[in-house]
Design a protein around this motif. Structure first.
Motif, mmCIF file in Angstrom:
data_model
loop_
_atom_site.group_PDB
_atom_site.id
_atom_site.type_symbol
_atom_site.label_atom_id
_atom_site.label_comp_id
_atom_site.label_asym_id
_atom_site.label_seq_id
_atom_site.Cartn_x
_atom_site.Cartn_y
_atom_site.Cartn_z
ATOM 1 N N CYS A 7 0.865 -1.182 0.000
ATOM 2 C CA CYS A 7 0.000 0.000 0.000
ATOM 3 C C CYS A 7 0.901 1.231 0.000
ATOM 4 C CB CYS A 7 -0.881 -0.016 1.245
ATOM 5 S SG CYS A 7 -1.999 1.393 1.366
ATOM 6 N N CYS A 9 0.875 5.418 0.465
ATOM 7 C CA CYS A 9 0.156 6.623 0.869
ATOM 8 C C CYS A 9 0.890 7.810 0.263
ATOM 9 C CB CYS A 9 0.128 6.720 2.395
ATOM 10 S SG CYS A 9 -0.771 8.152 3.002
ATOM 11 N N ILE A 87 -5.529 4.380 6.018
ATOM 12 C CA ILE A 87 -4.763 3.217 6.506
ATOM 13 C C ILE A 87 -5.302 2.782 7.861
ATOM 14 C CG2 ILE A 87 -2.481 2.386 7.205
ATOM 15 C CD1 ILE A 87 -2.737 2.999 4.193
ATOM 16 N N ILE A 97 -2.026 -5.065 6.442
ATOM 17 C CA ILE A 97 -1.177 -4.452 5.424
ATOM 18 C C ILE A 97 0.249 -4.938 5.655
ATOM 19 C CG2 ILE A 97 -0.296 -2.289 4.460
ATOM 20 C CD1 ILE A 97 -2.899 -0.963 5.533
ATOM 21 N N LEU A 100 3.639 -0.787 4.019
ATOM 22 C CA LEU A 100 3.096 0.545 3.783
ATOM 23 C C LEU A 100 4.250 1.443 3.373
ATOM 24 C CD1 LEU A 100 1.033 2.853 3.868
ATOM 25 C CD2 LEU A 100 1.482 3.041 6.334
ATOM 26 N N THR A 136 2.578 -4.186 10.326
ATOM 27 C CA THR A 136 2.866 -3.507 9.068
ATOM 28 C C THR A 136 4.302 -2.984 9.030
ATOM 29 O OG1 THR A 136 0.548 -2.817 8.884
ATOM 30 C CG2 THR A 136 2.152 -1.618 7.535
#
Length: 151
Positions: A7, A9, A87, A97, A100, A136
């Protein structure tokens, strides 16, 4: 339990570093953008579709749609979000996740420089600490060629 492998961001969502570095590095076949505003904005969705490479599938959904449908997440997907709040929402709803990658969170009122191009409000610092308490792995690399920088 649902699981997201990677993922990112970054307020820019799809841009050059994603298209030419991260997609190849993780052998991504599908991008999933999780953002309620964009999911409901036909014009912005169209612009994002134009920026997405032709060989990559694209899903633009809101958080609730992800919770309802298991078909979105798989090993070949890259999930893109604009905010750490998203998140936090995913983790609170039992979506694990694995990695990240925090790319860019821009400056703004009430935000201070945290690291590189990452500016956080006090609330976002608290959210980041909550994320750190999970399994994560959090990195903040612009591109995959850079030495991995853990947060």
């Amino acid at each position: 339990m649902k699981k997201i492998k990677i993922c990112r961001c970054d307020d820019r969502l799809i841009h050059g570093q994603v298209n030419y570095k991260w997609l190849e590095y993780y052998r991504v076949k599908k991008i999933i953008i999780i953002n309620k505003k964009i999911a409901n904005d036909v014009i912005e969705k169209g612009i994002i579709r134009l920026a997405t490479p032709k060989n990559i599938d694209l899903e633009i959904i809101d958080e609730q749609e992800l919770l309802k449908n298991d078909d979105f997440l798989d090993e070949e997907s890259l999930v893109l979000v604009k905010e750490l709040k998203t998140i936090e929402f995913l983790l609170e709803n039992s979506i694990e996740i694995e990695i990240l990658n925090i790319g860019r969170i821009p400056t703004g009122i009430g935000r201070t420089l945290f690291k590189n191009n990452i500016y956080l409000s006090e609330e976002e610092k608290i959210i980041l600490e909550r994320i750190r308490q999970t399994e994560t792995k959090i990195i903040c690399n612009s591109t995959p060629e850079e030495e991995e920088e853990l947060l």
